[in-house]
Design a protein around this motif. Structure first.
Motif: not given
Length: 109
Positions: A69-75, A83-87, A89-98
């Motif tokens: 789902l992650a898209k890195w368009e020319d923004r 977008s990077t901060e949100k990503a 946070r999401h990756l950190h949440k996934l890491r904690r769950r793992a």
């Protein structure tokens, strides 16, 4: 009674004495102890690996879905920063769950 009051008179009771334990014999004893320990815990290896795979499977699927789902368009800069901060946070949440899944006791396996 014939018992000596001096503890250093008997080689097995003197402190610091290795008795007849040569370096080779000590190495063989250590090697044997390590081999026995490894062979004992090896019997649990398959069950533990299966538990780890089962525990991490949902998290791996979530991560794969997130990457798709992650898209890195020319923004613009601020849009990319948000977008990077949100990503992150999401990756950190996934890491904690793992990590929590890996901390589960293996007593049931």
């Amino acid at each position: 009674l014939g018992v000596s009051a001096d503890p250093s008179a008997h080689p097995t009771t003197s402190r610091g004495s290795t008795g007849d334990w040569s370096p080779e014999r000590r190495m063989r004893a250590l090697s044997s102890a390590l081999t026995n320990t490894i062979s004992y815990y090896a019997q649990f290896e398959a069950n533990i690996k299966a538990a780890i795979v089962a525990g991490l499977a949902p998290h791996e699927k979530d991560l794969a879905d997130f990457v798709q789902l992650a898209k890195w368009e020319d923004r613009g800069y601020y849009s990319m920063r948000t977008s990077t901060e949100k990503a992150q946070r999401h990756l950190h949440k996934l890491r904690r769950r793992a990590e929590d899944a890996l901390k589960e006791p293996a007593a049931g396996t």
